[in-house]
Design an enzyme around this catalytic site. Structure first.
Site, PDB file in Angstrom:
ATOM      1  N   HIS A  96      -0.158  -4.786   1.548  1.00  0.00           N
ATOM      2  CA  HIS A  96      -1.138  -5.331   0.590  1.00  0.00           C
ATOM      3  C   HIS A  96      -2.530  -5.214   1.203  1.00  0.00           C
ATOM      4  O   HIS A  96      -2.744  -5.626   2.339  1.00  0.00           O
ATOM      5  CB  HIS A  96      -0.832  -6.788   0.278  1.00  0.00           C
ATOM      6  N   HIS A  98      -7.084  -4.983   0.228  1.00  0.00           N
ATOM      7  CA  HIS A  98      -8.210  -5.036  -0.703  1.00  0.00           C
ATOM      8  C   HIS A  98      -9.148  -3.881  -0.355  1.00  0.00           C
ATOM      9  O   HIS A  98     -10.363  -4.051  -0.281  1.00  0.00           O
ATOM     10  CB  HIS A  98      -8.952  -6.365  -0.596  1.00  0.00           C
ATOM     11  N   ASP A 121       1.797  14.364  -5.585  1.00  0.00           N
ATOM     12  CA  ASP A 121       2.636  14.490  -4.389  1.00  0.00           C
ATOM     13  C   ASP A 121       3.242  13.161  -3.965  1.00  0.00           C
ATOM     14  O   ASP A 121       4.453  13.034  -3.765  1.00  0.00           O
ATOM     15  CB  ASP A 121       1.824  15.032  -3.213  1.00  0.00           C
ATOM     16  N   HIS A 159      -8.170  -8.079  -7.954  1.00  0.00           N
ATOM     17  CA  HIS A 159      -7.562  -8.518  -6.700  1.00  0.00           C
ATOM     18  C   HIS A 159      -7.500  -7.402  -5.669  1.00  0.00           C
ATOM     19  O   HIS A 159      -8.319  -7.365  -4.753  1.00  0.00           O
ATOM     20  CB  HIS A 159      -6.161  -9.071  -7.000  1.00  0.00           C
ATOM     21  N   TYR A 213       8.546  19.880   1.664  1.00  0.00           N
ATOM     22  CA  TYR A 213       7.355  19.804   2.510  1.00  0.00           C
ATOM     23  C   TYR A 213       7.738  19.362   3.913  1.00  0.00           C
ATOM     24  O   TYR A 213       8.649  18.555   4.095  1.00  0.00           O
ATOM     25  CB  TYR A 213       6.358  18.820   1.891  1.00  0.00           C
TER      26      TYR A 213
END
Length: 230
Positions: A96, A98, A121, A159, A213
């Protein structure tokens, strides 16, 4: 994986957030889960990244949400991590942040469009933006599950962003890519774009990246020991 090893991996993953400029002060967090033991490890609440040690990482029981064998309090985002792990069986790492450009799209309440081949991708779809929810209880975790698409990432209006993957380090890598493509899409929007990629084309890029890849290395074989006289 034992708890010590998981703490080391999650500590390193958290430090990468600061190294890549995805967090400010002690905001954001990374967690990692060992499904076999049923325990996850997450960044402690309010601790600066440069001071983090593996011993600081907080261990939590997935089923009960109880902290175990830890001296610090877990991130306040623990309920959302728990909800995602309980509802996304293949996930064992969550990040998480910001981060600046991803959060700019979130502040506008806008999804990041499927406009770049790196988005195809890594994510296979646009990065959706869930409507604003408060941080009471498990509202954020529920919003992520409700509004996510096939992409292992989502924005939360007003957020920030969440990414997830099979390991903590994988979720961090996706957060790094997310911020990169968010910046490029933002700049394209200033030029009157961006142009979107058709879903069929996105599937081609996604399949190639995930199945063709990189390198396929042969398994290592024990080296032959040559003795004197042989």
């Amino acid at each position: 994986m034992d708890l010590r090893e998981l703490r080391e991996q999650v500590c390193l993953a958290n430090k990468l957030l600061a190294q890549h400029g995805l967090v400010c002060l002690h905001s954001g967090n990374v967690s990692g889960l060992d499904r076999e033991s049923g325990r996850l490890v997450i960044k402690p609440s309010g601790v600066d990244y440069e001071t983090l040690t593996p011993e600081d990482m907080v261990a939590v029981e997935l089923v009960t949400g109880k902290v175990v064998d830890s001296r610090l309090r877990p991130s306040v985002d623990l309920p959302h991590h728990l909800h995602l792990y309980r509802n996304l069986p293949g996930v064992q790492g969550i990040t998480h942040t910001h981060s600046t450009y991803a959060t700019a799209w979130a502040a506008a309440g806008r999804a990041i469009p499927l406009c770049l081949t790196p988005i195809a991708d890594h994510f296979g779809a646009e990065i959706p933006c869930a409507p604003y929810v408060d941080n009471d209880g498990n509202n954020i975790g529920q919003a992520i599950i409700r509004y996510r698409n096939r992409a292992p990432a989502i924005l939360l209006a007003n957020h920030g962003a969440f990414t997830w993957g099979p390991r903590a380090i994988d979720s961090v890598k996706l957060a790094i890519v997310l911020e990169d493509v968010a910046k490029k899409a933002f700049l394209a929007a200033q030029l009157g774009g961006p142009l979107t990629i058709p879903p069929d084309e996105a599937r081609k890029w996604y399949d190639r990246y995930h199945h063709g890849y990189g390198q396929i290395l042969p398994p290592r074989t024990p080296s032959t020991v040559t003795r004197p006289g042989n």
